[in-house]
Design a protein around this motif. Structure first.
Motif, mmCIF file in Angstrom:
data_model
loop_
_atom_site.group_PDB
_atom_site.id
_atom_site.type_symbol
_atom_site.label_atom_id
_atom_site.label_comp_id
_atom_site.label_asym_id
_atom_site.label_seq_id
_atom_site.Cartn_x
_atom_site.Cartn_y
_atom_site.Cartn_z
ATOM 1 N N THR A 3 0.848 -1.187 0.000
ATOM 2 C CA THR A 3 0.000 0.000 0.000
ATOM 3 C C THR A 3 0.887 1.241 0.000
ATOM 4 O OG1 THR A 3 -0.085 0.133 2.409
ATOM 5 C CG2 THR A 3 -1.808 -1.195 1.320
ATOM 6 N N VAL A 4 0.270 2.391 -0.189
ATOM 7 C CA VAL A 4 1.024 3.650 -0.185
ATOM 8 C C VAL A 4 1.799 3.799 1.120
ATOM 9 C CG1 VAL A 4 0.774 6.164 -0.131
ATOM 10 C CG2 VAL A 4 -0.460 4.824 -1.849
ATOM 11 N N LYS A 5 1.168 3.499 2.250
ATOM 12 C CA LYS A 5 1.865 3.667 3.535
ATOM 13 C C LYS A 5 3.028 2.691 3.708
ATOM 14 C CE LYS A 5 -1.431 0.952 6.165
ATOM 15 N NZ LYS A 5 -2.576 1.048 7.057
ATOM 16 N N ASP A 6 3.044 1.593 2.949
ATOM 17 C CA ASP A 6 4.149 0.637 3.015
ATOM 18 C C ASP A 6 5.384 1.122 2.266
ATOM 19 O OD1 ASP A 6 2.612 -1.238 4.439
ATOM 20 O OD2 ASP A 6 1.882 -2.164 2.591
ATOM 21 N N VAL A 7 5.214 1.939 1.233
ATOM 22 C CA VAL A 7 6.334 2.308 0.369
ATOM 23 C C VAL A 7 6.693 3.799 0.420
ATOM 24 C CG1 VAL A 7 5.932 0.361 -1.186
ATOM 25 C CG2 VAL A 7 4.905 2.588 -1.702
ATOM 26 N N CYS A 8 5.926 4.577 1.164
ATOM 27 C CA CYS A 8 6.211 6.007 1.290
ATOM 28 C C CYS A 8 6.583 6.343 2.730
ATOM 29 C CB CYS A 8 5.000 6.843 0.879
ATOM 30 S SG CYS A 8 4.644 6.761 -0.886
ATOM 31 N N ARG A 9 7.609 7.144 2.877
ATOM 32 C CA ARG A 9 8.001 7.556 4.229
ATOM 33 C C ARG A 9 7.178 8.723 4.713
ATOM 34 N NH1 ARG A 9 11.178 12.111 3.775
ATOM 35 N NH2 ARG A 9 12.178 12.395 1.768
ATOM 36 N N HIS A 10 6.574 9.448 3.781
ATOM 37 C CA HIS A 10 5.754 10.600 4.140
ATOM 38 C C HIS A 10 4.755 10.852 3.012
ATOM 39 C CE1 HIS A 10 4.870 14.263 6.316
ATOM 40 N NE2 HIS A 10 5.008 14.974 5.210
ATOM 41 N N VAL A 11 3.522 11.153 3.388
ATOM 42 C CA VAL A 11 2.484 11.519 2.420
ATOM 43 C C VAL A 11 1.794 12.747 2.982
ATOM 44 C CG1 VAL A 11 0.379 10.800 1.227
ATOM 45 C CG2 VAL A 11 2.149 9.105 1.746
ATOM 46 N N ARG A 12 1.630 13.759 2.151
ATOM 47 C CA ARG A 12 0.948 14.962 2.631
ATOM 48 C C ARG A 12 0.002 15.485 1.559
ATOM 49 N NH1 ARG A 12 6.048 19.151 2.536
ATOM 50 N NH2 ARG A 12 6.163 19.316 0.266
ATOM 51 N N SER A 13 -0.962 16.234 2.043
ATOM 52 C CA SER A 13 -1.891 16.912 1.142
ATOM 53 C C SER A 13 -1.945 18.362 1.568
ATOM 54 C CB SER A 13 -3.282 16.278 1.225
ATOM 55 O OG SER A 13 -3.770 16.274 2.553
ATOM 56 N N LYS A 14 -2.242 19.217 0.597
ATOM 57 C CA LYS A 14 -2.278 20.642 0.925
ATOM 58 C C LYS A 14 -3.090 21.404 -0.111
ATOM 59 C CE LYS A 14 2.216 21.096 -1.236
ATOM 60 N NZ LYS A 14 3.608 21.407 -1.070
ATOM 61 N N THR A 22 -3.258 19.401 -3.791
ATOM 62 C CA THR A 22 -2.042 18.677 -4.181
ATOM 63 C C THR A 22 -1.661 17.646 -3.122
ATOM 64 O OG1 THR A 22 -1.145 20.496 -5.483
ATOM 65 C CG2 THR A 22 0.433 18.942 -4.609
ATOM 66 N N PHE A 23 -1.216 16.496 -3.585
ATOM 67 C CA PHE A 23 -0.695 15.428 -2.727
ATOM 68 C C PHE A 23 0.774 15.224 -3.080
ATOM 69 C CE2 PHE A 23 -5.162 14.679 -3.200
ATOM 70 C CZ PHE A 23 -5.571 14.319 -1.935
ATOM 71 N N ASP A 24 1.598 15.046 -2.073
ATOM 72 C CA ASP A 24 3.010 14.726 -2.273
ATOM 73 C C ASP A 24 3.265 13.362 -1.648
ATOM 74 O OD1 ASP A 24 3.624 17.244 -3.448
ATOM 75 O OD2 ASP A 24 3.699 18.123 -1.456
ATOM 76 N N LEU A 25 3.756 12.431 -2.438
ATOM 77 C CA LEU A 25 4.090 11.094 -1.967
ATOM 78 C C LEU A 25 5.610 10.960 -1.989
ATOM 79 C CD1 LEU A 25 1.195 10.954 -3.397
ATOM 80 C CD2 LEU A 25 1.561 8.501 -3.347
ATOM 81 N N PHE A 26 6.212 10.897 -0.819
ATOM 82 C CA PHE A 26 7.659 10.774 -0.667
ATOM 83 C C PHE A 26 7.980 9.292 -0.493
ATOM 84 C CE2 PHE A 26 6.555 14.999 0.653
ATOM 85 C CZ PHE A 26 7.601 15.792 0.241
ATOM 86 N N PHE A 27 8.440 8.661 -1.557
ATOM 87 C CA PHE A 27 8.770 7.238 -1.487
ATOM 88 C C PHE A 27 9.996 7.019 -0.604
ATOM 89 C CE2 PHE A 27 5.942 7.465 -5.001
ATOM 90 C CZ PHE A 27 5.276 6.249 -4.996
ATOM 91 N N ASP A 28 10.081 5.832 -0.006
ATOM 92 C CA ASP A 28 11.150 5.561 0.957
ATOM 93 C C ASP A 28 12.498 5.225 0.323
ATOM 94 O OD1 ASP A 28 10.615 3.015 0.049
ATOM 95 O OD2 ASP A 28 9.883 2.262 1.974
ATOM 96 N N GLY A 29 12.603 5.311 -0.973
ATOM 97 C CA GLY A 29 13.878 5.085 -1.640
ATOM 98 C C GLY A 29 13.690 4.952 -3.134
ATOM 99 N N GLN A 91 -5.818 17.188 5.722
ATOM 100 C CA GLN A 91 -6.202 15.850 6.173
ATOM 101 C C GLN A 91 -6.575 14.911 5.030
ATOM 102 O OE1 GLN A 91 -5.770 15.316 9.465
ATOM 103 N NE2 GLN A 91 -5.086 17.433 9.398
ATOM 104 N N GLN A 92 -6.591 15.415 3.821
ATOM 105 C CA GLN A 92 -7.052 14.617 2.683
ATOM 106 C C GLN A 92 -6.149 13.419 2.374
ATOM 107 O OE1 GLN A 92 -10.067 15.320 1.254
ATOM 108 N NE2 GLN A 92 -10.163 16.812 2.895
ATOM 109 N N PHE A 93 -4.882 13.519 2.721
ATOM 110 C CA PHE A 93 -3.925 12.451 2.413
ATOM 111 C C PHE A 93 -4.305 11.117 3.021
ATOM 112 C CE2 PHE A 93 -2.512 13.725 6.549
ATOM 113 C CZ PHE A 93 -2.037 12.554 7.113
ATOM 114 N N ALA A 94 -5.027 11.120 4.136
ATOM 115 C CA ALA A 94 -5.322 9.883 4.870
ATOM 116 C C ALA A 94 -5.998 8.847 3.991
ATOM 117 C CB ALA A 94 -6.161 10.200 6.094
ATOM 118 N N ARG A 95 -6.814 9.284 3.052
ATOM 119 C CA ARG A 95 -7.510 8.337 2.178
ATOM 120 C C ARG A 95 -6.570 7.599 1.239
ATOM 121 N NH1 ARG A 95 -12.730 11.553 -0.040
ATOM 122 N NH2 ARG A 95 -14.171 10.681 1.458
#
Length: 102
Positions: A3-14, A22-29, A91-95
């Motif tokens: 899932t997204v939470k398994d492969v991203c170290r940080h996810v944010r929405s703004k 906008t959503f930013d998905l910071f992958f863990d590598g 808070q939108q990133f949670a989905r």
């Protein structure tokens, strides 16, 4: 299945102005970025299904040097409107966290 939470170290929405989110998905590598950054699971259909965004108003940008994917969509109503639930979209990133990528 990853899932997204398994492969991203940080996810944010703004908030991206009064008309965009906008959503930013910071992958863990770089490995997970290479494997999942172009996943169809993170496409316009997802934004439509989760947020009601028009698929033709979804933009996706990959930034390989940062292992980041940015996904933006046009709001269905302007910021601060009568039906607004999260004016800053913080808070939108949670989905996205449980979206399956495999």
């Amino acid at each position: 299945m990853k899932t997204v939470k398994d492969v991203c170290r940080h996810v944010r929405s703004k908030n991206a102005g009064p008309y965009w989110v906008t959503f930013d998905l910071f992958f863990d590598g770089p490995e997970n970025f290479a494997k999942y950054s172009q996943s169809p699971a993170l496409g316009a259909d997802l934004m439509h299904r989760l947020f009601g965004a028009s698929p033709d108003q979804v933009k996706r940008f990959a930034v390989p040097s940062l292992n980041v994917v940015k996904i933006s969509y046009a709001r269905t109503s302007p910021q601060g409107g009568e039906i607004e639930r999260d004016m800053h979209c913080g808070q939108q990133f949670a989905r996205l966290l449980d979206v399956q990528l495999d």
